[in-house]
Design a protein around this motif. Structure first.
Motif, PDB file in Angstrom:
ATOM      1  N   GLU A  30       0.858  -1.172   0.000  1.00  0.00           N
ATOM      2  CA  GLU A  30       0.000   0.000   0.000  1.00  0.00           C
ATOM      3  C   GLU A  30       0.899   1.229   0.000  1.00  0.00           C
ATOM      4  O   GLU A  30       1.998   1.202   0.566  1.00  0.00           O
ATOM      5  N   ASP A  87       0.190   0.007  10.873  1.00  0.00           N
ATOM      6  CA  ASP A  87      -1.089  -0.567  10.457  1.00  0.00           C
ATOM      7  C   ASP A  87      -0.940  -1.440   9.214  1.00  0.00           C
ATOM      8  O   ASP A  87      -1.446  -2.575   9.164  1.00  0.00           O
ATOM      9  N   ILE A  88      -0.251  -0.923   8.216  1.00  0.00           N
ATOM     10  CA  ILE A  88      -0.076  -1.671   6.955  1.00  0.00           C
ATOM     11  C   ILE A  88       0.715  -2.955   7.209  1.00  0.00           C
ATOM     12  O   ILE A  88       0.369  -4.024   6.711  1.00  0.00           O
ATOM     13  N   THR A  89       1.764  -2.832   8.014  1.00  0.00           N
ATOM     14  CA  THR A  89       2.586  -4.009   8.326  1.00  0.00           C
ATOM     15  C   THR A  89       1.784  -5.060   9.092  1.00  0.00           C
ATOM     16  O   THR A  89       1.863  -6.260   8.797  1.00  0.00           O
ATOM     17  N   ASN A  90       0.996  -4.606  10.057  1.00  0.00           N
ATOM     18  CA  ASN A  90       0.203  -5.540  10.865  1.00  0.00           C
ATOM     19  C   ASN A  90      -0.862  -6.262  10.045  1.00  0.00           C
ATOM     20  O   ASN A  90      -1.334  -7.330  10.444  1.00  0.00           O
ATOM     21  N   ARG A  91      -1.232  -5.685   8.933  1.00  0.00           N
ATOM     22  CA  ARG A  91      -2.196  -6.338   8.037  1.00  0.00           C
ATOM     23  C   ARG A  91      -1.509  -7.213   6.999  1.00  0.00           C
ATOM     24  O   ARG A  91      -2.124  -7.685   6.056  1.00  0.00           O
ATOM     25  N   GLY A  92      -0.202  -7.403   7.178  1.00  0.00           N
ATOM     26  CA  GLY A  92       0.541  -8.301   6.307  1.00  0.00           C
ATOM     27  C   GLY A  92       0.895  -7.715   4.959  1.00  0.00           C
ATOM     28  O   GLY A  92       1.221  -8.452   4.018  1.00  0.00           O
ATOM     29  N   LYS A  93       0.872  -6.384   4.857  1.00  0.00           N
ATOM     30  CA  LYS A  93       1.209  -5.736   3.593  1.00  0.00           C
ATOM     31  C   LYS A  93       2.487  -4.913   3.731  1.00  0.00           C
ATOM     32  O   LYS A  93       2.985  -4.690   4.836  1.00  0.00           O
TER      33      LYS A  93
END
Length: 309
Positions: A30, A87-93
């Motif tokens: 993202e 947030d992006i990292t925690n969603r696996g992105k």
């Protein structure tokens, strides 16, 4: 373990947005805008904000989060981006920062520390009274005497930042430039910096063509709407792409001159961007040309493949 981050940087009109989308599609990412002007609502054409169809469904963050008269700082940018990276990292992105505002991106990747050190209500009130009595130009001249580097960066009408810079100096004995130079460059993320560069004559031609396209898309109408909606003196209107047309709207010079001025200012800005990135960052540079975008982008994707989980 540090979060992985890719940053795509370089001068205006070089192709950063297209590469960012391609990386995001290839690597489940993202995009976080690293542009200090694309945060403003209704300022779309002059900031070269990515169009919905160009985004190809890839989420883009930090676009359209402020009105043109709302303040925005490097510190706020850093705070927002850090939250987005988590947030992006925690969603696996994969977070991908794409933009050309060097100081903003630098503040995130090297963990610049911002604080309220030097805040003194009495001093700020005295400076505000001085502003009322002598006007913004006088206050800006005071700043120029003690910190010409910051004075060059801050428009005289941006009185909030002028007062803040003077306040820091009066309460600490150090200029804002001193504080910036003393920053300890920490690296909180496992980041890779991808820089795009282009033959200068080719880039300048692309910039000129982009300005012509902006005009065709209604740049003058965008500036006029902002102007007549009361944003004439907003700090955002001092940006390249907007400030050139205000004198035209006020009858100071003609339309062709405004366009020529915008092209010149954009070319000069590209040169400053390139110099900043070269001096401040350790970047993997890729020289590209309009004729070999696809080939070079594939090379970049191949080089970045090692970041995949």
């Amino acid at each position: 373990m540090k979060s992985k981050v890719i940053a795509v940087v370089g001068p205006t009109a070089v192709g950063k947005s297209a590469l960012g989308v391609l990386i995001a599609k290839q690597m489940n990412g993202e995009i976080i805008s690293g542009d200090s002007m694309q945060i403003y609502r209704t300022m779309d054409i002059g900031t070269a904000k990515i169009a919905q169809e160009e985004a190809e469904g890839i989420p883009h963050h930090l676009l359209d989060i402020k009105d043109p008269d709302e303040p925005f700082s490097v510190a706020e940018f850093k705070e927002r981006v850090q939250l987005l990276i988590d947030d992006i990292t925690n969603r696996g992105k994969l977070p991908i920062i794409v933009g050309g505002t060097g100081l903003y991106i630098q503040s995130v990747l090297y963990d610049f520390q911002f604080s309220d050190q030097g805040r003194d209500k009495a001093v700020s009130e005295r400076l505000a009274a001085l502003l009322e009595r002598e006007g913004p130009q006088s206050l800006h001249e005071r700043l120029n005497k003690i910190d010409p580097v910051q004075a060059e960066k801050i428009h005289p009408n941006n009185t909030r930042r002028v007062i803040r810079a003077l306040e820091v100096f009066e309460t600490t004995g150090m200029t804002m430039t001193d504080f910036h130079n003393r920053q300890v460059e920490e690296q909180p993320y496992d980041h890779v910096l991808v820089g795009l560069e282009m033959d200068r004559d080719v880039l300048y031609q692309r910039i000129n063509e982009r300005v012509d396209y902006m005009v065709e898309q209604g740049l003058l109408q965008e500036v006029s709407r902002l102007y007549w909606n009361g944003y004439r003196d907003a700090p955002a209107m001092k940006a390249i792409g907007y400030k050139e047309f205000i004198p035209y709207l006020e009858g100071v010079y003609d339309f062709d001159y405004a366009v020529a001025l915008l092209k010149r200012n954009s070319r000069r800005y590209a040169k400053r961007q390139y110099t900043y990135f070269k001096n401040k960052f350790d970047i993997q540079w890729y020289t590209i040309a309009p004729s070999d975008y696809q080939e070079k982008f594939e090379t970049i994707l191949s080089d970045l493949a090692g970041m995949r989980n």
